[in-house]
Design a protein around this motif. Sequence first.
Motif, mmCIF file in Angstrom:
data_model
loop_
_atom_site.group_PDB
_atom_site.id
_atom_site.type_symbol
_atom_site.label_atom_id
_atom_site.label_comp_id
_atom_site.label_asym_id
_atom_site.label_seq_id
_atom_site.Cartn_x
_atom_site.Cartn_y
_atom_site.Cartn_z
ATOM 1 N N SER A 262 0.827 -1.205 0.000
ATOM 2 C CA SER A 262 0.000 0.000 0.000
ATOM 3 C C SER A 262 0.862 1.257 0.000
ATOM 4 N N LYS A 263 0.326 2.311 -0.597
ATOM 5 C CA LYS A 263 1.013 3.597 -0.628
ATOM 6 C C LYS A 263 0.682 4.412 0.615
ATOM 7 N N VAL A 264 1.649 5.184 1.051
ATOM 8 C CA VAL A 264 1.414 6.143 2.131
ATOM 9 C C VAL A 264 1.491 7.544 1.524
ATOM 10 N N LYS A 265 1.392 8.559 2.361
ATOM 11 C CA LYS A 265 1.396 9.928 1.854
ATOM 12 C C LYS A 265 2.433 10.781 2.573
ATOM 13 N N THR A 266 2.903 11.800 1.898
ATOM 14 C CA THR A 266 3.782 12.788 2.512
ATOM 15 C C THR A 266 2.958 13.683 3.431
ATOM 16 N N ASN A 267 3.642 14.599 4.106
ATOM 17 C CA ASN A 267 2.946 15.550 4.972
ATOM 18 C C ASN A 267 1.907 16.360 4.202
ATOM 19 N N ASN A 268 2.152 16.580 2.909
ATOM 20 C CA ASN A 268 1.249 17.382 2.089
ATOM 21 C C ASN A 268 0.183 16.552 1.376
ATOM 22 N N GLY A 269 0.135 15.257 1.704
ATOM 23 C CA GLY A 269 -0.908 14.416 1.135
ATOM 24 C C GLY A 269 -0.597 13.827 -0.220
ATOM 25 N N GLU A 270 0.653 13.920 -0.667
ATOM 26 C CA GLU A 270 1.034 13.333 -1.941
ATOM 27 C C GLU A 270 1.355 11.853 -1.762
ATOM 28 N N ASP A 271 0.956 11.035 -2.753
ATOM 29 C CA ASP A 271 1.253 9.609 -2.702
ATOM 30 C C ASP A 271 2.751 9.361 -2.752
ATOM 31 N N VAL A 272 3.198 8.434 -1.923
ATOM 32 C CA VAL A 272 4.589 7.988 -1.945
ATOM 33 C C VAL A 272 4.636 6.682 -2.730
ATOM 34 N N GLN A 273 5.458 6.641 -3.744
ATOM 35 C CA GLN A 273 5.503 5.469 -4.621
ATOM 36 C C GLN A 273 6.429 4.389 -4.055
ATOM 37 N N TYR A 274 6.230 4.079 -2.780
ATOM 38 C CA TYR A 274 7.078 3.082 -2.122
ATOM 39 C C TYR A 274 6.354 2.541 -0.904
ATOM 40 N N GLY A 275 6.156 1.218 -0.872
ATOM 41 C CA GLY A 275 5.526 0.575 0.266
ATOM 42 C C GLY A 275 6.559 0.024 1.226
ATOM 43 N N TYR A 276 6.418 -1.255 1.581
ATOM 44 C CA TYR A 276 7.365 -1.927 2.455
ATOM 45 C C TYR A 276 8.392 -2.665 1.589
ATOM 46 N N GLY A 277 9.400 -1.933 1.141
ATOM 47 C CA GLY A 277 10.444 -2.548 0.319
ATOM 48 C C GLY A 277 10.022 -2.810 -1.111
ATOM 49 N N TRP A 278 8.960 -2.182 -1.544
ATOM 50 C CA TRP A 278 8.459 -2.316 -2.920
ATOM 51 C C TRP A 278 8.115 -0.940 -3.455
ATOM 52 N N GLY A 279 8.580 -0.666 -4.688
ATOM 53 C CA GLY A 279 8.173 0.543 -5.369
ATOM 54 C C GLY A 279 6.977 0.270 -6.260
ATOM 55 N N PHE A 280 6.397 1.340 -6.774
ATOM 56 C CA PHE A 280 5.257 1.237 -7.677
ATOM 57 C C PHE A 280 5.595 1.954 -8.977
ATOM 58 N N ASP A 281 5.329 1.292 -10.102
ATOM 59 C CA ASP A 281 5.700 1.853 -11.395
ATOM 60 C C ASP A 281 4.676 1.402 -12.441
ATOM 61 N N GLN A 282 4.951 1.722 -13.685
ATOM 62 C CA GLN A 282 4.085 1.343 -14.794
ATOM 63 C C GLN A 282 4.902 0.593 -15.853
ATOM 64 N N ILE A 283 4.314 -0.455 -16.408
ATOM 65 C CA ILE A 283 4.862 -1.125 -17.579
ATOM 66 C C ILE A 283 3.743 -1.221 -18.607
ATOM 67 N N GLY A 284 3.937 -0.551 -19.736
ATOM 68 C CA GLY A 284 2.919 -0.586 -20.772
ATOM 69 C C GLY A 284 1.559 -0.135 -20.302
ATOM 70 N N GLY A 285 1.513 0.857 -19.400
ATOM 71 C CA GLY A 285 0.260 1.360 -18.877
ATOM 72 C C GLY A 285 -0.315 0.549 -17.736
ATOM 73 N N MET A 286 0.340 -0.521 -17.339
ATOM 74 C CA MET A 286 -0.129 -1.377 -16.250
ATOM 75 C C MET A 286 0.696 -1.099 -14.987
ATOM 76 N N GLU A 287 0.014 -0.874 -13.859
ATOM 77 C CA GLU A 287 0.758 -0.656 -12.618
ATOM 78 C C GLU A 287 1.408 -1.955 -12.165
ATOM 79 N N VAL A 288 2.659 -1.851 -11.738
ATOM 80 C CA VAL A 288 3.381 -3.006 -11.218
ATOM 81 C C VAL A 288 4.043 -2.629 -9.903
#
Length: 341
Positions: A262-288
Amino acid sequence: MTIEKPDILPFDARFAQYDEACGPGLAVLVIQDGTTVFKRGYGLSNLETKERIDCDTNFRMASVSKQFTAMAVAILEEQGKISGDHYIGNYLVDLPEYMSKIKVCHLVHHLSGLPDYGDAFFSSNKNKPLISNDDVYAYYKSQTKLDFEIGERYEYSNGGYSLLALIVESASGQSFKDFSKDRIFDPAGMKNTAIITYPSTIRNQAISYGAWPFFENIDYNTGNALQGEDGVYTSLTDMEAWIHAIDNNILVSPATTERIFSKVKTNNGEDVQYGYGWGFDQIGGMEVRVHTGGWVGFNTVIVNAHEVNTWFVAFSNTEAISSEDASIEMAKYYLDLDINN
């Protein structure tokens, strides 16, 4: 209409050149719907002994190690021995004042503001000694300020994960290496996975090399013994077990697995693209869900295309071969994606 697949897969034919070159190489794995559909090694794990890369060759994971560190934190959270909302001073002795408001969760998600320490320690000079996690902590104790306000923004921090390894030790009463073996590697069935210590006892250990055409042995660095941010050696066979453990909630509850991804947020409410040792990205429009690693010539990647229940793993022991490119080549084929890389 059923589309027939070729007998020789296009990426397999491409990767086979590493066998022909008799240089360092690559190991790749694809799992779909819980079943391994491709697994193979190419090239040599050791140019001196001419040992070949196979499915049991152990590669240095570099930063892919962080997902095991974060899993250790998650396990201790379930046991009530760690809380992500606790200040790290609950676990680390003599914490300097400027770090006093950093919480465990800030380290996990790279929100701590800790400065980089690498320039102070890293060297490929074999006459210089290996550094330890305690040395990293001592460096932070010698500093006086953070690079930015805690929680203000995401900034990847290797040092934060070295501190997490110390926190795991403090909370569990075990060495980080022993805790990882007892609570992660053994229960997951990762029989030959280990955190490296020196002199090394890693079985089937790959050696790392520089770029083509010289393939210089660049396996040594003073940072090689660090744990938490790095240090795990594993193979394709054991990564099958790791993925099975994640998919089937063998190590933690389903609720904790969901939180890990799951994603958490910064103090300003922006999504952090990093969970518990996993990042979040896109491949061909698909979230991975993805993590890469790179250190002393090793480069590694694990990708979870969770929407289609597919995993891609690639490890290389040379700067000349990109594990990320290899994973994309496999994704193109198995997910029928139009990707330019």
